[in-house]
Write a protein that holds these residues in place. Structure first.
Motif, PDB file in Angstrom:
ATOM      1  N   VAL A   1      47.876  30.767  52.472  1.00 53.02           N
ATOM      2  CA  VAL A   1      47.589  30.304  51.072  1.00 53.02           C
ATOM      3  C   VAL A   1      48.593  30.780  50.003  1.00 53.02           C
ATOM      4  CG1 VAL A   1      45.785  30.238  49.265  1.00 53.02           C
ATOM      5  CG2 VAL A   1      45.168  30.577  51.850  1.00 53.02           C
ATOM      6  N   ASN A   2      49.064  29.843  49.284  1.00 52.30           N
ATOM      7  CA  ASN A   2      50.037  30.135  48.256  1.00 52.30           C
ATOM      8  C   ASN A   2      49.513  31.072  47.116  1.00 52.30           C
ATOM      9  OD1 ASN A   2      52.274  30.335  46.489  1.00 52.30           O
ATOM     10  ND2 ASN A   2      53.214  28.517  47.310  1.00 52.30           N
ATOM     11  N   MET A   3      50.082  32.266  46.864  1.00 53.16           N
ATOM     12  CA  MET A   3      49.277  33.086  46.029  1.00 53.16           C
ATOM     13  C   MET A   3      50.223  33.449  44.882  1.00 53.16           C
ATOM     14  SD  MET A   3      46.503  34.246  47.627  1.00 53.16           S
ATOM     15  CE  MET A   3      46.011  35.706  47.094  1.00 53.16           C
TER      16      MET A   3
ATOM     17  N   PRO B   1      32.114  41.935  49.435  1.00 53.24           N
ATOM     18  CA  PRO B   1      30.750  41.414  49.983  1.00 53.24           C
ATOM     19  C   PRO B   1      30.978  39.807  49.155  1.00 53.24           C
ATOM     20  CG  PRO B   1      30.323  43.447  49.193  1.00 53.24           C
ATOM     21  CD  PRO B   1      31.732  43.269  48.921  1.00 53.24           C
ATOM     22  N   ALA B   2      31.481  39.588  48.021  1.00 57.36           N
ATOM     23  CA  ALA B   2      31.321  38.490  47.421  1.00 57.36           C
ATOM     24  C   ALA B   2      32.381  37.343  48.121  1.00 57.36           C
ATOM     25  CB  ALA B   2      32.005  38.675  45.826  1.00 57.36           C
ATOM     26  N   ALA B   3      33.688  37.827  48.695  1.00 58.39           N
ATOM     27  CA  ALA B   3      34.132  37.003  49.251  1.00 58.39           C
ATOM     28  C   ALA B   3      33.835  36.455  50.616  1.00 58.39           C
ATOM     29  CB  ALA B   3      35.800  37.523  49.600  1.00 58.39           C
ATOM     30  N   LYS B   4      33.149  37.612  51.242  1.00 55.24           N
ATOM     31  CA  LYS B   4      32.425  37.311  52.600  1.00 55.24           C
ATOM     32  C   LYS B   4      31.252  36.330  52.466  1.00 55.24           C
ATOM     33  CE  LYS B   4      30.381  39.355  56.554  1.00 55.24           C
ATOM     34  NZ  LYS B   4      30.055  40.877  57.364  1.00 55.24           N
TER      35      LYS B   4
ATOM     36  N   GLY C   1      40.382  39.099  47.840  1.00 52.70           N
ATOM     37  CA  GLY C   1      39.778  38.121  48.771  1.00 52.70           C
ATOM     38  C   GLY C   1      39.130  36.860  48.243  1.00 52.70           C
ATOM     39  N   LEU C   2      38.389  37.075  47.358  1.00 53.15           N
ATOM     40  CA  LEU C   2      37.788  36.051  46.354  1.00 53.15           C
ATOM     41  C   LEU C   2      38.733  35.373  45.961  1.00 53.15           C
ATOM     42  CD1 LEU C   2      35.264  34.759  45.235  1.00 53.15           C
ATOM     43  CD2 LEU C   2      35.631  36.169  43.222  1.00 53.15           C
ATOM     44  N   LEU C   3      39.697  35.718  45.442  1.00 57.47           N
ATOM     45  CA  LEU C   3      40.973  34.619  44.722  1.00 57.47           C
ATOM     46  C   LEU C   3      41.570  34.076  45.728  1.00 57.47           C
ATOM     47  CD1 LEU C   3      42.128  37.479  42.064  1.00 57.47           C
ATOM     48  CD2 LEU C   3      41.044  35.193  41.594  1.00 57.47           C
ATOM     49  N   GLN C   4      41.734  34.834  46.788  1.00 55.88           N
ATOM     50  CA  GLN C   4      42.383  34.042  47.905  1.00 55.88           C
ATOM     51  C   GLN C   4      41.738  32.763  48.502  1.00 55.88           C
ATOM     52  OE1 GLN C   4      42.544  35.731  51.982  1.00 55.88           O
ATOM     53  NE2 GLN C   4      44.925  35.905  51.542  1.00 55.88           N
TER      54      GLN C   4
ATOM     55  N   ALA D   1      42.593  28.919  48.197  1.00 53.03           N
ATOM     56  CA  ALA D   1      42.641  28.076  49.373  1.00 53.03           C
ATOM     57  C   ALA D   1      41.713  26.727  49.012  1.00 53.03           C
ATOM     58  CB  ALA D   1      41.867  28.933  50.698  1.00 53.03           C
ATOM     59  N   THR D   2      40.730  26.961  48.207  1.00 49.82           N
ATOM     60  CA  THR D   2      40.060  25.630  47.818  1.00 49.82           C
ATOM     61  C   THR D   2      40.584  24.822  47.015  1.00 49.82           C
ATOM     62  OG1 THR D   2      38.014  27.120  47.734  1.00 49.82           O
ATOM     63  CG2 THR D   2      37.793  24.913  46.420  1.00 49.82           C
TER      64      THR D   2
END
Length: 345
Positions: A134-136, A163-166, A230-233, A237-238
């Motif tokens: 994923v390009n960050m 937890p939010a990313a999971k 993790g959430l931003l990643q 990706a989306t």
């Protein structure tokens, strides 16, 4: 009692069984197979016996498919295995399944799942089979046109401590795409609110541009980036998946497969092949929306897997011959054949 399902996945074990003039599938034994395949079956049987010996198992074998029956029969008559079964104390049921019986499952585009699209269209992380890159760069102050810069991998939910990313990754796997994208927006808004970022919740359809604008609020904010990496990643990706040209082709595949399932009972195979023929175009004739040679191979595998028993005849032979000619021409016209095409040719 244990149930163990084994799907022979070795390339050497997926070769076709003898065709017309040879024994039928129900009659095939180890002696009817080519020498190389016989050796592969014996090696697999030896490995399975070693595994079951280590586990102390006394197995009862079941087979689904012609080649699986050969392997199960060979294991049943294998002398070391007979001795092991007399001594072993643990019982197990072993089910052998021919992978070739479900090729449609491997090549089909299943439903409206965002996680599957992310893992299919984004570039693979080097050396990995499932992780994608994923390009960050949007989260930094860097200005670069190099697409390989600042690439990180998005992984399965177990890799996320947040937890939010999971929870978001689980939504990607379990919800329809539209609902999953709305979940991405909700999580992003909640994260921005916790960081006191100036975000305004929008209603209606979620667009990649809207998600990108929300992500910009986190840019250069090191504390917020660390708290919600993790959430931003996953949201990035989306965005990159929704904008990816392969995503529209995925939807075209899915539409074709659904149409095929609806019409294949009414239409004969020659008619379906004739409809497919004009879509096979050489490299110089194709646009970005047209199917490539690999795409057609996937479609053909899917078609022949779901159609069941096919009535042979002159009409089918003629239709198949035309498709073969068009496909061979398209493959020969490829300026840089892919690794798959190189392997086939």
């Amino acid at each position: 009692s244990t149930e163990l399902c084994l799907l022979p996945a070795l390339t050497g074990l997926l070769q076709p069984l003898p065709g017309p003039g040879g024994p039928g599938p129900a009659e095939v034994g180890l002696g009817a197979l080519p020498a190389e395949l016989r050796a592969a079956v014996r090696a697999l049987v030896g490995d399975l016996d070693a595994l079951f010996t280590a586990l102390g198992l006394r197995e009862e074998s079941f087979a689904v498919g012609a080649l699986s029956r050969v392997i199960a029969a060979e294991l049943a008559s294998y002398a070391p295995a007979r001795n092991r079964r007399r001594m072993a104390t643990n019982k197990a049921s072993v089910v052998f399944v021919d992978r070739t019986l479900d090729l449609a499952g491997a090549v089909g585009h299943h439903g409206d799942n965002l996680a599957e699209k992310i893992l299919s269209v984004l570039p693979k992380l080097p050396g990995h089979k499932t992780d994608v890159m994923v390009n960050m760069v949007e989260l930094t102050a860097l200005q670069t046109t190099d697409e390989t810069c600042t690439m990180f991998n998005v992984t399965l939910s177990l890799s996320y401590s947040d937890p939010a990313a999971k929870a978001l990754w689980e939504s990607f796997m379990n919800l329809k795409q539209k609902e999953a994208v709305m979940e991405a927006r909700r999580h992003l808004v909640e994260a921005a609110s916790r960081e006191n970022l100036p975000i305004k919740m929008s209603m209606g359809e979620v667009t990649p541009e809207q998600l990108s604008s929300y992500i910009q609020l986190f840019r250069n904010n090191l504390k917020a980036l660390e708290n919600h990496c993790g959430l931003l990643q996953l949201v990035l990706a989306t965005v990159q998946t929704l904008k990816h040209p392969q995503t529209s082709k995925w939807d075209n595949f899915l539409a074709f497969e659904r149409l095929l399932l609806q019409t294949i009972g009414e239409s004969e195979m020659p008619s379906v092949l004739n409809q497919l023929l004009p879509m096979i175009k050489s490299y110089n004739e194709r646009t970005k929306d047209d199917y490539t040679c690999e795409d057609f191979l996937i479609l053909l595998v899917y078609m022949y897997s779901v159609v069941g028993e096919i009535k042979s005849g002159k009409e089918l032979d003629a239709a198949e011959e035309e498709v073969k000619k068009a496909l061979v021409k398209a493959i020969c016209d490829e300026p840089e054949p892919s690794p798959v095409l190189w392997k086939i040719t």
